[in-house]
Design a protein around this motif. Structure first.
Motif, PDB file in Angstrom:
ATOM      1  N   ARG A  65      20.152 -42.945  14.944  1.00 24.56           N
ATOM      2  CA  ARG A  65      21.433 -43.033  15.671  1.00 24.56           C
ATOM      3  C   ARG A  65      21.801 -41.702  16.294  1.00 24.56           C
ATOM      4  NH1 ARG A  65      26.409 -46.167  13.452  1.00 24.56           N
ATOM      5  NH2 ARG A  65      27.068 -45.435  15.470  1.00 24.56           N
ATOM      6  N   LEU A  66      21.516 -40.604  15.602  1.00 21.56           N
ATOM      7  CA  LEU A  66      21.784 -39.281  16.181  1.00 21.56           C
ATOM      8  C   LEU A  66      20.898 -39.024  17.388  1.00 21.56           C
ATOM      9  CD1 LEU A  66      22.082 -37.109  12.946  1.00 21.56           C
ATOM     10  CD2 LEU A  66      23.931 -37.675  14.537  1.00 21.56           C
ATOM     11  N   ASP A  67      19.633 -39.418  17.288  1.00 18.99           N
ATOM     12  CA  ASP A  67      18.671 -39.158  18.354  1.00 18.99           C
ATOM     13  C   ASP A  67      18.789 -40.138  19.517  1.00 18.99           C
ATOM     14  OD1 ASP A  67      17.694 -37.109  16.759  1.00 18.99           O
ATOM     15  OD2 ASP A  67      16.008 -38.280  15.990  1.00 18.99           O
ATOM     16  N   ARG A  68      19.237 -41.361  19.220  1.00 16.79           N
ATOM     17  CA  ARG A  68      19.309 -42.412  20.241  1.00 16.79           C
ATOM     18  C   ARG A  68      20.651 -43.130  20.126  1.00 16.79           C
ATOM     19  NH1 ARG A  68      14.587 -45.843  18.334  1.00 16.79           N
ATOM     20  NH2 ARG A  68      15.411 -47.296  19.860  1.00 16.79           N
ATOM     21  N   PRO A  69      21.656 -42.651  20.817  1.00 16.87           N
ATOM     22  CA  PRO A  69      23.001 -43.224  20.679  1.00 16.87           C
ATOM     23  C   PRO A  69      23.090 -44.731  20.928  1.00 16.87           C
ATOM     24  CG  PRO A  69      23.081 -41.186  21.923  1.00 16.87           C
ATOM     25  CD  PRO A  69      21.633 -41.518  21.721  1.00 16.87           C
ATOM     26  N   GLY A  70      22.243 -45.298  21.724  1.00 19.38           N
ATOM     27  CA  GLY A  70      22.304 -46.731  22.014  1.00 19.38           C
ATOM     28  C   GLY A  70      21.592 -47.598  20.994  1.00 19.38           C
ATOM     29  N   LEU A  71      21.089 -47.012  19.923  1.00 17.18           N
ATOM     30  CA  LEU A  71      20.309 -47.746  18.918  1.00 17.18           C
ATOM     31  C   LEU A  71      21.096 -48.903  18.306  1.00 17.18           C
ATOM     32  CD1 LEU A  71      17.648 -47.756  17.087  1.00 17.18           C
ATOM     33  CD2 LEU A  71      19.114 -46.603  15.431  1.00 17.18           C
ATOM     34  N   VAL A  72      22.388 -48.738  18.132  1.00 19.69           N
ATOM     35  CA  VAL A  72      23.201 -49.736  17.429  1.00 19.69           C
ATOM     36  C   VAL A  72      23.060 -51.121  18.061  1.00 19.69           C
ATOM     37  CG1 VAL A  72      25.562 -50.372  16.797  1.00 19.69           C
ATOM     38  CG2 VAL A  72      24.838 -47.998  16.660  1.00 19.69           C
ATOM     39  N   GLN A  73      22.997 -51.197  19.370  1.00 19.56           N
ATOM     40  CA  GLN A  73      22.933 -52.488  20.052  1.00 19.56           C
ATOM     41  C   GLN A  73      21.518 -53.028  20.221  1.00 19.56           C
ATOM     42  OE1 GLN A  73      25.069 -50.006  21.314  1.00 19.56           O
ATOM     43  NE2 GLN A  73      26.811 -51.039  20.394  1.00 19.56           N
ATOM     44  N   THR A  74      20.500 -52.317  19.751  1.00 17.50           N
ATOM     45  CA  THR A  74      19.119 -52.775  19.928  1.00 17.50           C
ATOM     46  C   THR A  74      18.667 -53.623  18.755  1.00 17.50           C
ATOM     47  OG1 THR A  74      18.114 -50.883  18.813  1.00 17.50           O
ATOM     48  CG2 THR A  74      18.582 -50.633  21.180  1.00 17.50           C
ATOM     49  N   GLU A  75      17.594 -54.375  18.963  1.00 20.40           N
ATOM     50  CA  GLU A  75      17.013 -55.166  17.881  1.00 20.40           C
ATOM     51  C   GLU A  75      16.482 -54.252  16.780  1.00 20.40           C
ATOM     52  OE1 GLU A  75      16.096 -57.872  15.296  1.00 20.40           O
ATOM     53  OE2 GLU A  75      17.252 -58.270  17.102  1.00 20.40           O
ATOM     54  N   GLU A  76      15.960 -53.098  17.154  1.00 21.63           N
ATOM     55  CA  GLU A  76      15.471 -52.142  16.150  1.00 21.63           C
ATOM     56  C   GLU A  76      16.616 -51.679  15.243  1.00 21.63           C
ATOM     57  OE1 GLU A  76      13.166 -47.844  15.847  1.00 21.63           O
ATOM     58  OE2 GLU A  76      13.574 -48.702  17.803  1.00 21.63           O
ATOM     59  N   GLY A  77      17.776 -51.403  15.837  1.00 25.34           N
ATOM     60  CA  GLY A  77      18.939 -50.995  15.055  1.00 25.34           C
ATOM     61  C   GLY A  77      19.406 -52.100  14.127  1.00 25.34           C
ATOM     62  N   ARG A  78      19.440 -53.332  14.636  1.00 21.78           N
ATOM     63  CA  ARG A  78      19.844 -54.466  13.806  1.00 21.78           C
ATOM     64  C   ARG A  78      18.847 -54.681  12.664  1.00 21.78           C
ATOM     65  NH1 ARG A  78      21.716 -56.010  18.882  1.00 21.78           N
ATOM     66  NH2 ARG A  78      19.780 -57.003  19.528  1.00 21.78           N
ATOM     67  N   ALA A  79      17.560 -54.519  12.954  1.00 25.06           N
ATOM     68  CA  ALA A  79      16.530 -54.703  11.924  1.00 25.06           C
ATOM     69  C   ALA A  79      16.661 -53.639  10.831  1.00 25.06           C
ATOM     70  CB  ALA A  79      15.138 -54.651  12.556  1.00 25.06           C
ATOM     71  N   LEU A  80      16.937 -52.403  11.206  1.00 25.01           N
ATOM     72  CA  LEU A  80      17.119 -51.342  10.208  1.00 25.01           C
ATOM     73  C   LEU A  80      18.340 -51.613   9.340  1.00 25.01           C
ATOM     74  CD1 LEU A  80      16.218 -48.036  12.060  1.00 25.01           C
ATOM     75  CD2 LEU A  80      15.378 -48.753   9.831  1.00 25.01           C
ATOM     76  N   ARG A  81      19.427 -52.074   9.946  1.00 20.98           N
ATOM     77  CA  ARG A  81      20.627 -52.390   9.157  1.00 20.98           C
ATOM     78  C   ARG A  81      20.350 -53.541   8.196  1.00 20.98           C
ATOM     79  NH1 ARG A  81      22.892 -51.587  14.172  1.00 20.98           N
ATOM     80  NH2 ARG A  81      23.378 -53.783  14.489  1.00 20.98           N
ATOM     81  N   ARG A  82      19.639 -54.576   8.672  1.00 19.38           N
ATOM     82  CA  ARG A  82      19.288 -55.707   7.801  1.00 19.38           C
ATOM     83  C   ARG A  82      18.438 -55.233   6.626  1.00 19.38           C
ATOM     84  NH1 ARG A  82      18.506 -58.618  12.586  1.00 19.38           N
ATOM     85  NH2 ARG A  82      16.302 -58.128  12.565  1.00 19.38           N
ATOM     86  N   ARG A  83      17.467 -54.372   6.910  1.00 16.59           N
ATOM     87  CA  ARG A  83      16.576 -53.883   5.857  1.00 16.59           C
ATOM     88  C   ARG A  83      17.356 -53.063   4.825  1.00 16.59           C
ATOM     89  NH1 ARG A  83      13.177 -55.180   2.424  1.00 16.59           N
ATOM     90  NH2 ARG A  83      11.736 -53.557   1.802  1.00 16.59           N
ATOM     91  N   CYS A  84      18.294 -52.260   5.270  1.00 13.22           N
ATOM     92  CA  CYS A  84      19.120 -51.485   4.340  1.00 13.22           C
ATOM     93  C   CYS A  84      19.925 -52.414   3.445  1.00 13.22           C
ATOM     94  CB  CYS A  84      20.052 -50.537   5.102  1.00 13.22           C
ATOM     95  SG  CYS A  84      19.201 -49.140   5.856  1.00 13.22           S
ATOM     96  N   ARG A  85      20.497 -53.477   4.018  1.00 17.07           N
ATOM     97  CA  ARG A  85      21.254 -54.431   3.221  1.00 17.07           C
ATOM     98  C   ARG A  85      20.350 -55.148   2.198  1.00 17.07           C
ATOM     99  NH1 ARG A  85      23.799 -55.230   8.168  1.00 17.07           N
ATOM    100  NH2 ARG A  85      22.568 -57.091   8.607  1.00 17.07           N
ATOM    101  N   GLU A  86      19.136 -55.512   2.625  1.00 14.98           N
ATOM    102  CA  GLU A  86      18.193 -56.158   1.713  1.00 14.98           C
ATOM    103  C   GLU A  86      17.853 -55.242   0.544  1.00 14.98           C
ATOM    104  OE1 GLU A  86      14.770 -57.100   4.062  1.00 14.98           O
ATOM    105  OE2 GLU A  86      15.817 -58.666   5.190  1.00 14.98           O
ATOM    106  N   LEU A  87      17.524 -53.986   0.850  1.00 17.13           N
ATOM    107  CA  LEU A  87      17.149 -53.042  -0.203  1.00 17.13           C
ATOM    108  C   LEU A  87      18.324 -52.727  -1.136  1.00 17.13           C
ATOM    109  CD1 LEU A  87      14.906 -50.648   1.883  1.00 17.13           C
ATOM    110  CD2 LEU A  87      14.152 -52.101  -0.010  1.00 17.13           C
ATOM    111  N   ALA A  88      19.532 -52.794  -0.602  1.00 17.88           N
ATOM    112  CA  ALA A  88      20.714 -52.545  -1.420  1.00 17.88           C
ATOM    113  C   ALA A  88      21.109 -53.775  -2.243  1.00 17.88           C
ATOM    114  CB  ALA A  88      21.881 -52.107  -0.543  1.00 17.88           C
ATOM    115  N   GLY A  89      20.436 -54.891  -2.002  1.00 19.18           N
ATOM    116  CA  GLY A  89      20.731 -56.110  -2.751  1.00 19.18           C
ATOM    117  C   GLY A  89      21.805 -56.954  -2.128  1.00 19.18           C
ATOM    118  N   HIS A  90      22.171 -56.688  -0.875  1.00 18.66           N
ATOM    119  CA  HIS A  90      23.168 -57.479  -0.149  1.00 18.66           C
ATOM    120  C   HIS A  90      22.452 -58.303   0.895  1.00 18.66           C
ATOM    121  CE1 HIS A  90      25.291 -53.839  -1.527  1.00 18.66           C
ATOM    122  NE2 HIS A  90      26.197 -54.672  -1.828  1.00 18.66           N
ATOM    123  N   ARG A  91      22.733 -59.547   0.938  1.00 17.19           N
ATOM    124  CA  ARG A  91      22.070 -60.431   1.926  1.00 17.19           C
ATOM    125  C   ARG A  91      22.943 -60.699   3.091  1.00 17.19           C
ATOM    126  NH1 ARG A  91      16.673 -60.708   1.281  1.00 17.19           N
ATOM    127  NH2 ARG A  91      16.301 -60.293  -0.859  1.00 17.19           N
TER     128      ARG A  91
END
Length: 91
Positions: A65-91
Motif C-alpha cells: 500500500r505504501l509503494d502502490r497507493p491504488g492497491l486497495v482497489q485491485t484484485e491483488e489488494g483484495r486477495a491479500l486482505r482475504r488471506r490476512c483474514r483467513e490466517l487470522a481465523g476470520h472468514r
C-alpha cells in the motif's frame, strides 16, 4: 551491527539493530526483506507457523500500500486482505 538473541526454551529468535532498535511484530523483518514481492509469492517463502505467515501477509499488504497507493482497489489488494483474514481465523 545486528545482534541475535535466542530464547532456547521457546525456540524464538530476535534480531536487534542497535541503530533502529525496537521490538517489531512477527513477520515484519521477512516482509521488509521481501518487499515488492506479490503476497502469493512472499507468504510461501516465509514458511513458519500461521502467526509468521500472517505477519508476512499483513506487512506485505501494508508495504505494498505504501509503494502502490491504488492497491486497495485491485484484485491483488483484495486477495491479500482475504488471506490476512483467513490466517487470522476470520472468514
Amino acid at each position: 551491527m545486528i545482534n541475535v538473541l535466542v530464547d532456547a526454551e521457546r525456540g524464538e529468535l530476535a534480531l536487534i539493530d542497535w541503530e533502529r532498535w525496537g521490538q517489531l511484530p512477527i513477520g515484519f523483518d521477512l516482509a521488509l526483506l521481501m518487499r515488492g514481492l506479490p503476497g502469493e509469492v512472499a507468504e510461501p517463502l516465509a514458511g513458519g507457523g500461521r502467526a509468521q505467515r500472517l505477519g508476512v501477509a499483513g506487512f506485505t499488504y501494508l508495504f505494498q500500500r505504501l509503494d502502490r497507493p491504488g492497491l486497495v482497489q485491485t484484485e491483488e489488494g483484495r486477495a491479500l486482505r482475504r488471506r490476512c483474514r483467513e490466517l487470522a481465523g476470520h472468514r
